[in-house]
Design a protein around this motif. Structure first.
Motif, PDB file in Angstrom:
ATOM      1  N   SER A 257       0.591  -1.222  -0.100  1.00 19.85           N
ATOM      2  CA  SER A 257      -0.026   0.233  -0.380  1.00 19.85           C
ATOM      3  C   SER A 257       0.688   1.250  -0.462  1.00 19.85           C
ATOM      4  CB  SER A 257      -1.135  -0.110   1.145  1.00 19.85           C
ATOM      5  OG  SER A 257      -1.808   1.022   1.263  1.00 19.85           O
ATOM      6  N   THR A 327       1.255  -4.470   7.767  1.00 21.32           N
ATOM      7  CA  THR A 327      -0.173  -4.738   7.280  1.00 21.32           C
ATOM      8  C   THR A 327      -0.355  -3.085   7.923  1.00 21.32           C
ATOM      9  OG1 THR A 327      -2.439  -4.979   7.085  1.00 21.32           O
ATOM     10  CG2 THR A 327      -0.864  -5.460   9.209  1.00 21.32           C
ATOM     11  N   GLN A 330      -5.792  -3.052   5.990  1.00 19.83           N
ATOM     12  CA  GLN A 330      -6.009  -3.437   4.829  1.00 19.83           C
ATOM     13  C   GLN A 330      -6.425  -4.442   4.229  1.00 19.83           C
ATOM     14  OE1 GLN A 330      -4.440   0.230   2.737  1.00 19.83           O
ATOM     15  NE2 GLN A 330      -6.020   1.257   2.357  1.00 19.83           N
ATOM     16  N   TRP A 332      -7.414  -6.348   1.821  1.00 19.71           N
ATOM     17  CA  TRP A 332      -6.665  -6.159   0.070  1.00 19.71           C
ATOM     18  C   TRP A 332      -6.027  -7.216   0.097  1.00 19.71           C
ATOM     19  CZ3 TRP A 332      -2.777  -4.147  -1.400  1.00 19.71           C
ATOM     20  CH2 TRP A 332      -2.672  -2.579  -0.833  1.00 19.71           C
ATOM     21  N   GLN A 333      -4.799  -6.816   0.686  1.00 18.58           N
ATOM     22  CA  GLN A 333      -3.475  -6.675   0.914  1.00 18.58           C
ATOM     23  C   GLN A 333      -3.087  -9.057   0.820  1.00 18.58           C
ATOM     24  OE1 GLN A 333      -0.954  -5.507   4.493  1.00 18.58           O
ATOM     25  NE2 GLN A 333       0.323  -6.646   3.862  1.00 18.58           N
TER      26      GLN A 333
END
Length: 425
Positions: A257, A327, A330, A332-333
């Motif tokens: 991200s 992280t 999120q 979606w990672q």
């Protein structure tokens, strides 16, 4: 030549191998100007004689996803975005679908699954001659370039000149027919795992009782020899010279991200030197190595850690070596991870979140609870500004707390002086 006789998939593969341009146009005219992909109706493939072959972007190809042919536009779009991470590719596909809707088209770009996308790109760039997702042009039972040799036609009207080595060197059409009859024996990966990746990490658990018995037996044999005599039935140690045992390198996954404070450009200096510096968006590094002595695991030999942003190039057994995941909260990672939900992932791997001191913690981090280490660092200020904290002594405290959490999790998973994880994978 009729469009039905043209193999769009092979045309694109040959264009990539030869380095010839592929131009998106609004018409099939040879002199049509290039246009953005949302407005394009054709892809123009340049020939060796200076001519071009137009192919409709919505033409179906031999690449099947869930049994359905994928259109040429989706194939070409996946190739253009081959170097971006899977989440960035999905976001770009969504934007393209929105642009297609704006121009009045009902067509949408197919979003390839992670394995499908990897398989397609590998085949297009010539690194693989076979693909389980590509339907053979000559009928079932033959796949990839070999299957196309017997039935696919190019714009020149003859058998497609295929690259046998996958490096862009063309062969005579007559040899292509001969090569199509070859029997492919496969490499060590396909022999051991078949055409799909298999996870054999469970074998490690089954082998633990046998390896522990072997070590116990070797120790007893060594005691018998040191005593000056061999007891009946005793055997010599398997490695009397005490050779070193290969220990796997642990892996740390970073967040891809853009909002992550720690990226590939600054993670190494933070974990090694205990000092935060802003990430550099121009950095092209994809992997880092750093060493760290884990005294409770091996005080004599430092461990070498591998730092990467994503698991795109992972083999199935690599997941047993992942010891930490950075992280931003999120979810979606984790879509391409072996454990793709936060609850399941952080049962196996230590989660780490690093944010600014004084700012609210993301909701995802709060929901995942104690399985994710929540760290805060002082906000960055330019050292040239008056009153800026140039020492940043709190950074080292945070870095050390991260290492302590990683070491504790590694010991819980069975990491030892001469072995990797044996539990929880």
């Amino acid at each position: 030549m009729a469009t039905a006789e043209i193999d769009p998939l092979l045309l694109l593969r040959h264009a990539i191998a030869a380095g010839t341009p592929v131009v998106a146009t609004a018409s099939d005219a040879a002199d049509a100007p290039e246009t953005p992909l949302p407005q394009a109706r054709f892809l123009q493939f340049s020939g060796a004689a200076g001519d071009s072959t137009p192919v409709p972007v919505d033409a179906p190809t031999r690449f099947l996803s869930n049994g359905t042919p994928v259109d040429l536009r989706s194939i070409y779009f996946a190739w253009l975005n081959r170097e971006v991470a899977i989440h960035e590719y999905n976001a770009a596909a969504t934007r393209l679908n929105e642009e297609l809707a704006k121009v009045g088209l009902s067509a949408t770009v197919h979003k390839f699954a992670f394995v499908e996308r990897l398989d397609l790109i590998t085949w297009l760039e010539g690194a693989s001659e076979e693909s389980e997702y590509i339907k053979a042009a000559g009928g079932p039972g033959v796949s990839g370039a070999a299957g196309a040799a017997g039935g696919a036609k190019t714009a020149l009207g003859g058998s497609a000149p295929l690259s046998r080595s996958g490096r862009g060197a063309y062969i005579d059409p007559r040899l292509a027919v001969i090569y199509s009859g070859e029997r492919h024996t496969g490499d060590h990966n396909t022999v051991l795992r078949g055409t799909k990746p298999m996870d054999f990490s469970h074998v490690r658990k089954l082998a633990v009782p046998f390896t522990s018995q072997k070590q116990h037996g070797s120790g007893a044999a060594g005691a018998a020899v040191s005593g000056g005599s061999m007891k009946p039935g005793a055997s010599l140690p398997l490695n009397p010279k005490g050779g070193a045992v290969r220990r796997p390198d642990p892996i740390i996954l970073l967040s891809p991200s853009a909002s992550s404070l720690l990226r590939m450009s600054n993670i190494k200096s933070f974990l090694e030197g205990g000092r935060y510096t802003p990430s550099d968006s121009s950095s092209t590094a994809t992997m880092h190595f750093l060493t760290r002595t884990m005294r409770d695991i091996d005080p004599a030999r430092p461990l070498r850690f591998i730092l990467v942003e994503g698991p795109e190039h992972f083999k199935p057994d690599y997941w047993s070596r992942v010891v930490a995941v950075f992280t931003t909260g999120q979810a979606w990672q984790f879509k391409s991870y072996k454990w793709n939900t936060p609850g399941e992932l952080f049962k196996h791997v230590q989660g780490i979140y690093v944010g600014w001191r004084g700012e609210p913690v993301p909701q995802g981090i709060r929901e995942w609870g104690h399985r994710v280490l929540n760290c805060s660092i002082d906000k960055w200020t330019d050292p040239t500004v008056a009153g800026a904290d140039v020492n940043r002594f709190h950074d080292r405290e945070v870095a050390e707390s991260i290492w302590r959490a990683i070491e504790y999790n590694m010991r819980q998973k069975g990491w030892k002086r001469d072995a990797g994880a044996t539990l929880g994978h």
